[in-house]
Design an enzyme around this catalytic site. Structure first.
Site, PDB file in Angstrom:
ATOM      1  N   ARG A  41     162.660 -60.868 120.094  1.00  0.00           N
ATOM      2  CA  ARG A  41     161.473 -60.897 119.231  1.00  0.00           C
ATOM      3  C   ARG A  41     161.506 -62.091 118.266  1.00  0.00           C
ATOM      4  O   ARG A  41     160.445 -62.618 117.901  1.00  0.00           O
ATOM      5  CB  ARG A  41     161.354 -59.593 118.447  1.00  0.00           C
ATOM      6  CG  ARG A  41     160.749 -58.485 119.298  1.00  0.00           C
ATOM      7  CD  ARG A  41     160.586 -57.210 118.505  1.00  0.00           C
ATOM      8  NE  ARG A  41     159.761 -56.268 119.245  1.00  0.00           N
ATOM      9  CZ  ARG A  41     159.748 -54.967 119.037  1.00  0.00           C
ATOM     10  NH1 ARG A  41     160.531 -54.427 118.110  1.00  0.00           N
ATOM     11  NH2 ARG A  41     158.962 -54.185 119.732  1.00  0.00           N
ATOM     12  N   LYS A 202     161.125 -42.049 122.283  1.00  0.00           N
ATOM     13  CA  LYS A 202     159.980 -41.730 121.420  1.00  0.00           C
ATOM     14  C   LYS A 202     159.044 -40.799 122.185  1.00  0.00           C
ATOM     15  O   LYS A 202     157.924 -41.143 122.565  1.00  0.00           O
ATOM     16  CB  LYS A 202     159.267 -43.008 120.988  1.00  0.00           C
ATOM     17  CG  LYS A 202     160.088 -43.847 120.001  1.00  0.00           C
ATOM     18  CD  LYS A 202     159.360 -45.119 119.584  1.00  0.00           C
ATOM     19  CE  LYS A 202     160.237 -45.976 118.668  1.00  0.00           C
ATOM     20  NZ  LYS A 202     159.704 -47.323 118.458  1.00  0.00           N
ATOM     21  N   GLY A 358     160.995 -52.755 122.814  1.00  0.00           N
ATOM     22  CA  GLY A 358     162.181 -53.397 122.269  1.00  0.00           C
ATOM     23  C   GLY A 358     163.442 -53.039 123.033  1.00  0.00           C
ATOM     24  O   GLY A 358     164.229 -53.913 123.424  1.00  0.00           O
ATOM     25  N   GLY A 381     155.258 -49.597 122.298  1.00  0.00           N
ATOM     26  CA  GLY A 381     154.111 -48.756 121.954  1.00  0.00           C
ATOM     27  C   GLY A 381     152.808 -49.535 122.063  1.00  0.00           C
ATOM     28  O   GLY A 381     151.807 -49.023 122.572  1.00  0.00           O
TER      29      GLY A 381
END
Ligand SMILES: Nc1ncnc2c1ncn2[C@@H]1O[C@H](COP(=O)(O)OP(=O)(O)O)[C@@H](O)[C@H]1O
Ligand SMILES: O=C(OP(=O)(O)O)[C@H](O)COP(=O)(O)O
Length: 401
Positions: A41, A202, A358, A381
């Site tokens: 990132r 998640k 990620g 997401g």
């Protein structure tokens, strides 16, 4: 399919001598000693920052790290400064806060082409509340807003959405533009069969997107922490594995919907279980329906790897989000690594492979296969919400092109 808003262009902005507030997603994984374990990132944010530096802007970088509740030193962005400075070829100044007098002074002292990194914007609860007063304070630091934080574009927070209301122009950075072009483009008309592989932890976020994926894909592979909710919904014993009790009915209805739509929903048939959540846990492989009490599933098993690989061989477009297991522990990394290798192999045969998230990206980097994939997205997401057909608030807030 997600429609892409046509966003204002960075290349048309007048940048010389301007203070530019750049929202980046520097939410990178750090180990216990604050070493960056995957800098994807940070590297992805570099082109926009270098462009601004090269055009004489004063660059004010803002990001979150993790999900802190108030000021939490372990979520400071300070450990990122050396790598960021190295990649940019300048000494990046670190601010101890993201708003306030001291930050204003540092910004005022910034030369054209200089770069300052503001402290974790989530140290203020007002960030996630998208508090307008807080957004105004952030905006008061700058003349122009650039949003390059694709990974956080699905959050309507003060630094990703609110701030755009107070700064003109508000434009997309190069990473944001590239992600939107690729993700929307590639899945608008995917080569079929089209498959999605969804894993990770998640659960409550991802279990919802499975429903919309069912309308688009031909095959859906599930792995990671969410499979146990599906197992439990089928009456399997799941031991102490990760389960979201309030999603059991949803899991059942998703399995029924997949059947009705003719989508092959593939759940692992065997799992690697552990007697504790630790790298040195005792482990063994068991059929998915037979996890004993006191044990937890931390990876997909060898039979599942084999059957997933065979089914993936039949596809032409694959989207992968979320690791198959706790790949950070070597003992539970085999499923994730096998999927990464399979996708790299298929990319070489012309299959479109898109990786988002990620941790999935970190896993692909760990096995050195990132450059083999068609597209590596910096947003998990965010890419899923795009696939769901949602507009991203961080994109909607930007000026129209
Ligand atoms: N079976 C499992 N039980 C608990 N955690 C898991 C399991 N499988 C994967 N995970 C964890 O999920 C995390 C990644 O989840 P998530 O953030 O949803 O993925 P991504 O960042 O790729 O979108 C990893 O840290 C991994 O250890
Ligand atoms: O890591 C992120 O999301 P991802 O794991 O879905 O890719 C982004 O930085 C957003 O973080 P958040 O999910 O805490 O808002």
């Amino acid at each position: 399919m997600a429609t892409k808003k046509s966003v204002g262009a960075l290349k048309e902005a007048d940048l010389k001598g301007k203070k530019v507030f750049v929202r980046v997603d520097l939410n990178v994984p750090l180990d216990d000693n604050f070493n960056i374990t995957d800098d994807t990132r940070i590297r992805a944010a570099v082109p926009t920052i270098k462009y601004l530096m090269g055009h004489g802007s004063k660059v004010i970088l803002s990001s979150h790290l993790g999900r802190p509740k108030g000021v939490t030193p372990k979520y400071s962005l300070k450990p990122l400064v050396p790598r960021l400075s190295e990649l940019l070829g300048v000494e990046v100044k670190m601010a101890n806060d993201c708003i306030g007098e001291e930050v204003e002074k540092m910004v005022a002292a910034l030369p054209d082409g200089g770069v300052i990194l503001l402290e974790n914007v989530r140290f203020y609860k007002e960030e996630e509340k998208n508090d307008p007063e807080f957004a105004k304070k952030l905006a008061s630091l700058a003349d122009i807003y650039v949003n390059d934080a694709f990974g956080t574009a699905h959050r309507a927070h003060a630094s990703t959405e609110g701030v755009a209301k107070f700064l003109k122009p508000s434009v997309a950075g190069f990473l944001m533009q590239k992600e939107l072009d690729y993700l929307v483009g590639a899945v608008a008309n995917p080569k079929k069969p089209f498959a999605a592989i969804v894993g990770g932890s998640k659960v409550s976020t991802k279990i919802g997107v499975i429903e919309s994926l069912l309308a688009k894909v031909d095959l859906l592979f599930l792995g990671g922490g969410m499979i146990f909710t599906f197992y439990k919904a089928q009456g399997y014993k799941v031991g102490s594995s990760l389960v979201e009790e309030d999603k059991l009915d949803l899991a059942t209805s998703l399995m029924e919907k997949a059947k009705a739509k003719g989508v092959s929903l593939l759940l692992p048939t065997d799992v690697v279980i552990a007697d504790k959540f630790a790298a040195d846990a005792n482990s063994k492989v068991v059929p998915a329906a037979e996890i004993p009490d006191g044990w937890m599933g931390l990876d997909i098993g060898p039979d599942s790897i084999k059957s997933f690989s065979e089914s993936l061989d039949t596809t032409q477009t694959i989207i992968w989000n979320g690791p198959m297991g706790v790949f950070e522990f070597d003992k539970f990394a085999a499923g994730t690594e096998a999927v990464a290798k399979k996708l790299a192999e298929l990319s070489g045969k012309g299959v479109t492979t898109i990786i988002g998230g990620g941790d999935s990206v970190a896993a692909v980097e760990k096995v050195g296969l990132a450059d083999k994939m068609s597209h590596i997205s910096t947003g998990g997401g965010a890419s899923l919400e795009l696939l769901e057909g949602k507009q991203l608030p961080g994109v909607l807030a930007l000026d129209d092109a």
